[in-house]
Each structure stands twice: as structure tokens, then as C-alpha cells.
Design a protein around this motif. Structure first.
Motif, PDB file in Angstrom:
ATOM      1  N   VAL A 131      49.661  40.139  33.921  1.00 21.91           N
ATOM      2  CA  VAL A 131      50.905  41.190  32.514  1.00 21.91           C
ATOM      3  C   VAL A 131      49.238  41.421  31.693  1.00 21.91           C
ATOM      4  N   VAL A 132      48.458  42.508  31.378  1.00 24.53           N
ATOM      5  CA  VAL A 132      48.241  42.273  30.077  1.00 24.53           C
ATOM      6  C   VAL A 132      48.326  43.450  29.091  1.00 24.53           C
ATOM      7  N   LEU A 133      48.767  43.462  27.888  1.00 24.75           N
ATOM      8  CA  LEU A 133      48.739  45.494  27.795  1.00 24.75           C
ATOM      9  C   LEU A 133      47.690  46.012  26.319  1.00 24.75           C
ATOM     10  N   TYR A 134      46.826  47.154  26.487  1.00 19.30           N
ATOM     11  CA  TYR A 134      46.154  47.378  25.773  1.00 19.30           C
ATOM     12  C   TYR A 134      46.459  48.371  24.805  1.00 19.30           C
ATOM     13  N   PRO A 135      46.331  48.790  23.991  1.00 27.98           N
ATOM     14  CA  PRO A 135      46.863  49.642  23.002  1.00 27.98           C
ATOM     15  C   PRO A 135      46.239  51.386  23.221  1.00 27.98           C
ATOM     16  N   THR A 136      44.628  50.745  23.273  1.00 24.85           N
ATOM     17  CA  THR A 136      43.982  51.760  22.623  1.00 24.85           C
ATOM     18  C   THR A 136      42.765  52.078  23.677  1.00 24.85           C
ATOM     19  N   ASN A 137      42.453  53.116  24.078  1.00 23.08           N
ATOM     20  CA  ASN A 137      41.361  53.366  25.177  1.00 23.08           C
ATOM     21  C   ASN A 137      40.111  52.953  25.391  1.00 23.08           C
ATOM     22  N   ARG A 138      39.699  52.834  23.852  1.00 23.20           N
ATOM     23  CA  ARG A 138      38.638  51.359  23.696  1.00 23.20           C
ATOM     24  C   ARG A 138      38.949  50.014  24.225  1.00 23.20           C
ATOM     25  N   ASN A 139      40.219  49.846  23.976  1.00 24.71           N
ATOM     26  CA  ASN A 139      40.188  48.520  24.814  1.00 24.71           C
ATOM     27  C   ASN A 139      40.730  48.417  25.690  1.00 24.71           C
ATOM     28  N   LEU A 140      41.345  49.284  26.612  1.00 24.18           N
ATOM     29  CA  LEU A 140      41.147  49.661  28.130  1.00 24.18           C
ATOM     30  C   LEU A 140      40.129  49.274  28.735  1.00 24.18           C
ATOM     31  N   LYS A 141      38.722  50.263  28.517  1.00 27.65           N
ATOM     32  CA  LYS A 141      37.883  50.702  29.083  1.00 27.65           C
ATOM     33  C   LYS A 141      36.775  49.024  28.680  1.00 27.65           C
ATOM     34  N   ASP A 142      37.097  48.685  27.686  1.00 30.82           N
ATOM     35  CA  ASP A 142      36.377  47.315  27.216  1.00 30.82           C
ATOM     36  C   ASP A 142      37.005  46.493  28.190  1.00 30.82           C
ATOM     37  N   TYR A 143      38.331  46.543  28.303  1.00 27.04           N
ATOM     38  CA  TYR A 143      38.915  45.506  29.403  1.00 27.04           C
ATOM     39  C   TYR A 143      37.480  45.644  31.021  1.00 27.04           C
ATOM     40  N   LEU A 144      37.760  47.011  31.721  1.00 26.83           N
ATOM     41  CA  LEU A 144      37.175  47.293  32.808  1.00 26.83           C
ATOM     42  C   LEU A 144      36.027  46.467  33.364  1.00 26.83           C
ATOM     43  N   SER A 145      35.387  46.971  31.544  1.00 29.20           N
ATOM     44  CA  SER A 145      34.662  46.757  31.546  1.00 29.20           C
ATOM     45  C   SER A 145      33.958  45.082  31.722  1.00 29.20           C
ATOM     46  N   TRP A 146      34.461  44.461  30.676  1.00 27.86           N
ATOM     47  CA  TRP A 146      34.309  42.630  30.901  1.00 27.86           C
ATOM     48  C   TRP A 146      34.780  42.407  32.320  1.00 27.86           C
ATOM     49  N   ARG A 147      35.661  43.563  33.294  1.00 30.08           N
ATOM     50  CA  ARG A 147      35.593  43.022  34.803  1.00 30.08           C
ATOM     51  C   ARG A 147      34.257  43.118  35.723  1.00 30.08           C
ATOM     52  N   GLN A 148      33.779  44.513  35.436  1.00 29.72           N
ATOM     53  CA  GLN A 148      32.777  44.733  35.408  1.00 29.72           C
ATOM     54  C   GLN A 148      31.074  44.469  35.816  1.00 29.72           C
ATOM     55  N   ALA A 149      31.145  44.165  34.203  1.00 32.18           N
ATOM     56  CA  ALA A 149      30.344  43.193  34.247  1.00 32.18           C
ATOM     57  C   ALA A 149      29.812  41.733  34.611  1.00 32.18           C
ATOM     58  N   ASP A 150      31.320  41.031  35.020  1.00 29.43           N
ATOM     59  CA  ASP A 150      31.764  39.921  35.723  1.00 29.43           C
ATOM     60  C   ASP A 150      31.135  40.369  37.139  1.00 29.43           C
ATOM     61  N   CYS A 151      31.514  41.589  38.022  1.00 25.16           N
ATOM     62  CA  CYS A 151      30.546  41.483  38.923  1.00 25.16           C
ATOM     63  C   CYS A 151      29.695  41.781  38.963  1.00 25.16           C
ATOM     64  N   HIS A 152      28.729  42.082  37.963  1.00 28.26           N
ATOM     65  CA  HIS A 152      27.450  41.689  37.910  1.00 28.26           C
ATOM     66  C   HIS A 152      27.178  40.633  37.541  1.00 28.26           C
ATOM     67  N   ILE A 153      27.323  39.646  37.006  1.00 31.08           N
ATOM     68  CA  ILE A 153      26.710  38.630  37.086  1.00 31.08           C
ATOM     69  C   ILE A 153      26.854  37.785  37.473  1.00 31.08           C
ATOM     70  N   ASN A 154      28.215  37.175  38.123  1.00 28.86           N
ATOM     71  CA  ASN A 154      27.916  36.981  40.029  1.00 28.86           C
ATOM     72  C   ASN A 154      27.318  37.233  40.694  1.00 28.86           C
ATOM     73  N   ASN A 155      27.399  38.653  41.312  1.00 36.26           N
ATOM     74  CA  ASN A 155      26.823  39.207  42.032  1.00 36.26           C
ATOM     75  C   ASN A 155      25.057  38.799  42.190  1.00 36.26           C
ATOM     76  N   LEU A 156      24.749  39.307  40.633  1.00 41.11           N
ATOM     77  CA  LEU A 156      22.963  38.916  40.545  1.00 41.11           C
ATOM     78  C   LEU A 156      22.855  37.685  41.498  1.00 41.11           C
ATOM     79  N   TYR A 157      23.230  36.631  40.381  1.00 34.87           N
ATOM     80  CA  TYR A 157      24.054  35.349  40.807  1.00 34.87           C
ATOM     81  C   TYR A 157      24.029  34.886  41.928  1.00 34.87           C
ATOM     82  N   ASN A 158      24.712  35.418  42.731  1.00 40.68           N
ATOM     83  CA  ASN A 158      25.404  34.754  43.902  1.00 40.68           C
ATOM     84  C   ASN A 158      23.600  35.588  45.781  1.00 40.68           C
TER      85      ASN A 158
END
Ligand code: DGT
Ligand code: MG
Ligand code: MG
Ligand code: MG
Ligand code: MG
Length: 268
Positions: A131-158
Motif C-alpha cells: 500500500v502506498v499513499l499519494y497526497p496530490t494529483n501530481r504525485n499520483l500521476k507521477d506514480y502511474l507514469s513511473w509504472r508506465q515508463a517501467d513498462c516501456h523500458i522493459n518492453n523495448l529491451y525485451n
């Protein structure tokens, strides 16, 4: 009612109420899916059956639990975002996390056959949760961006790695050597010049992962009714229903959030 002398053990329970006003994110990740993928013959680098089953299980979580406004998944993980004003289970972190994890796991097994057909499920899969708590919309969007960037990096490599192996005839060790130290641009260029592949034309499901949200969808259905004078008659009616919809699009930029302004609540 009289209390038993054992009642005091309750006081050993600790408070895990999630801070008010914060988005509550529960992220699940498949336990040892490296092995699970091998044993169930997942195709490399992406298995659409496995990704479909993950998204199906996540939809079941959204439909069966309260107050999840958006979920994002890729590979063997899924993140669920509870609205910041949720009071479900009095915001108790352990309750929220375990409900998400158990509903997801049982759905994964329940829907297995719909996605894998005759391929048997060899042992019960498990998922960890946090469980992780995010207080602002910016933080939450950055969290989701982090996961999608991870998807991109791994998928390009794979994608680059398995193209070198499957189409280029390299051994896995040679492919690893070849990609060592390369940047994204190098991988894109290699796929294009050596294999005539434009990475941007690869499946959005693989490049962007899956975002689930609630949307109003018009559903049209026809019904046969019997009228006293006219007899049997076909009538069509449309009704608007809230449904979980899946999107394989960019969620790092602003466009997605501008097109779906109802997902997040204003920062106050
Ligand atoms: P963990 O999470 O620490 O228990 O260990 P893993 O093995 O689950 O590691 P993780 O979560 O970092 O990586 C996910 C693994 O799942 C990774 O080894 C590749 C595998 N996997 C996920 N999706 C697919 C797929 O579509 N096809 C194949 N072949 N493998 C996949
Ligand atoms: Mg891990
Ligand atoms: Mg895992
Ligand atoms: Mg993972
Ligand atoms: Mg009970």
C-alpha cells in the motif's frame, strides 16, 4: 455482554488507518512469475493470454470492491487506485490490500481457462501486495507514469532481445552482449535497420500496458413485447451504464487525464 478474560489480546492489534485525503494505491505483483511464465509456456516477450487474464482479474477487482477509480497493469503487476475520499473499511490498509490481493488471485484462477484453454494451471499462483499513499494529483500521476515508463523500458529491451534471438539467430548470451550499454534510440534503430520493425507500430498493449477506468457506455438492446392490439413487436432501447473499460494508451502526458476529467478529484 460480559467480556472474557481473553479480550485484552485485541489491544495488540495495531492501527493501520491510511492518512486522510490521500489516494490509496495497492500494487500487486506475481510471485516468482519468472518461473510461472516458463512452466506455463508463456510466449516471449509478451503473452497475450497472460496479459488478458491479468486485465480480466483486475476488472473483477474493480467491479467487486468499492471506490477504485483507476487501475494500471503491465507484466505480472497491477496497481489499484482508491479515490482519495474513500472510507471503505475505514481506510484500513491491511483490509484494502488483502481484499484486492485475494479477489485478484481467485479471479486469476477462476478465469484461467477462458484465456489458456487446454493449457492446465499447474499450481496455485500467488501475488504480493503493498500500500502506498499519494497526497496530490501530481504525485499520483507521477506514480502511474513511473509504472508506465517501467513498462516501456522493459518492453523495448525485451522486444529487442527476443528479436535478436528469434529472428537474428543470436544466442541469449550474444543478445545480452549486443544490448549491453545501448540506449533506447539504439534499440529502436537496430530494430528498424536490421529487422525492418518500427517499434512504435508494435502492439499498444505491450508498449503501454492496460489502464482500466469507469466509463458511461450506451448499451442498446432489443426486446420482443406483446401488445394487446398490435401483437408481438420488437422494441429497441438504449440505456447508459457505468462499465469498466480498458485502454492501452499513454497516461504519462496530459491528454488522457484531460479526456477523462472525472477520474481524479481536485486537489484541495
Ligand atoms: P518476484 O516478483 O520477486 O516474486 O519475482 P518475479 O519472477 O515475478 O519477477 P518480476 O515481477 O520482477 O518479473 C516478472 C516476471 O514475469 C519476468 O521474469 C517475466 C515474467 N513475465 C511477465 N509477463 C510475461 C509474459 O507475457 N511473457 C513471458 N514470457 N514472461 C512474462
Ligand atoms: Mg519483484
Ligand atoms: Mg513478480
Ligand atoms: Mg513484476
Ligand atoms: Mg469476517
Amino acid at each position: 455482554m460480559a467480556k472474557s478474560k481473553f479480550e485484552y489480546v485485541r489491544s495488540f492489534e495495531t492501527d493501520d488507518t491510511c492518512l486522510r485525503n490521500c489516494y490509496i494505491v495497492v500494487r500487486l505483483d506475481g510471485r516468482n512469475f519468472h518461473k510461472f511464465a516458463e512452466q506455463h509456456n508463456f510466449t516471449k516477450p509478451n503473452d497475450d493470454r497472460a496479459l488478458g487474464l491479468m486485465a480480466r482479474s483486475a476488472r473483477s477487482v474493480m467491479e467487486d470492491l468499492e471506490d477504485i477509480v483507476v487501475a494500471y497493469g503491465q507484466s505480472d503487476e497491477f496497481s489499484f487506485v482508491f479515490k482519495r475520499s474513500t472510507n471503505w473499511f475505514k481506510r484500513r490498509g491491511s483490509k484494502l490490500m488483502t481484499h484486492v490481493a485475494s479477489q485478484f488471485s481467485s479471479s486469476y484462477v477462476f478465469y484461467w481457462k477462458e484465456y489458456f484453454g487446454e493449457q492446465p494451471l499447474l499450481y496455485p499462483p500467488g501475488f504480493d501486495g503493498r500500500v502506498v499513499l499519494y497526497p496530490t494529483n501530481r504525485n499520483l500521476k507521477d506514480y502511474l507514469s513511473w509504472r508506465q515508463a517501467d513498462c516501456h523500458i522493459n518492453n523495448l529491451y525485451n522486444t529487442a532481445f527476443w528479436t535478436l534471438v528469434q529472428k537474428g539467430g543470436l544466442s541469449t548470451a550474444q543478445a545480452e552482449d549486443r544490448l549491453n550499454g545501448t540506449l533506447s534510440a539504439d534499440k529502436n534503430e537496430m530494430l528498424f535497420s536490421e529487422f525492418n520493425m518500427n517499434y512504435n507500430n508494435e502492439s499498444p498493449l505491450h508498449r503501454k500496458g492496460t489502464t482500466l477506468i469507469w466509463e458511461k457506455v450506451d448499451e442498446t438492446s432489443t426486446k420482443t413485447i406483446t401488445l394487446p392490439k398490435e401483437g408481438e413487436k420488437e422494441v429497441t432501447f438504449t440505456r447508459s451504464r457505468r462499465k469498466v473499460t480498458a485502454h492501452n494508451c499513454d497516461i504519462i502526458g496530459d491528454l488522457f487525464w484531460e479526456e477523462h476529467p472525472d477520474i481524479l478529484e481536485e486537489d484541495s
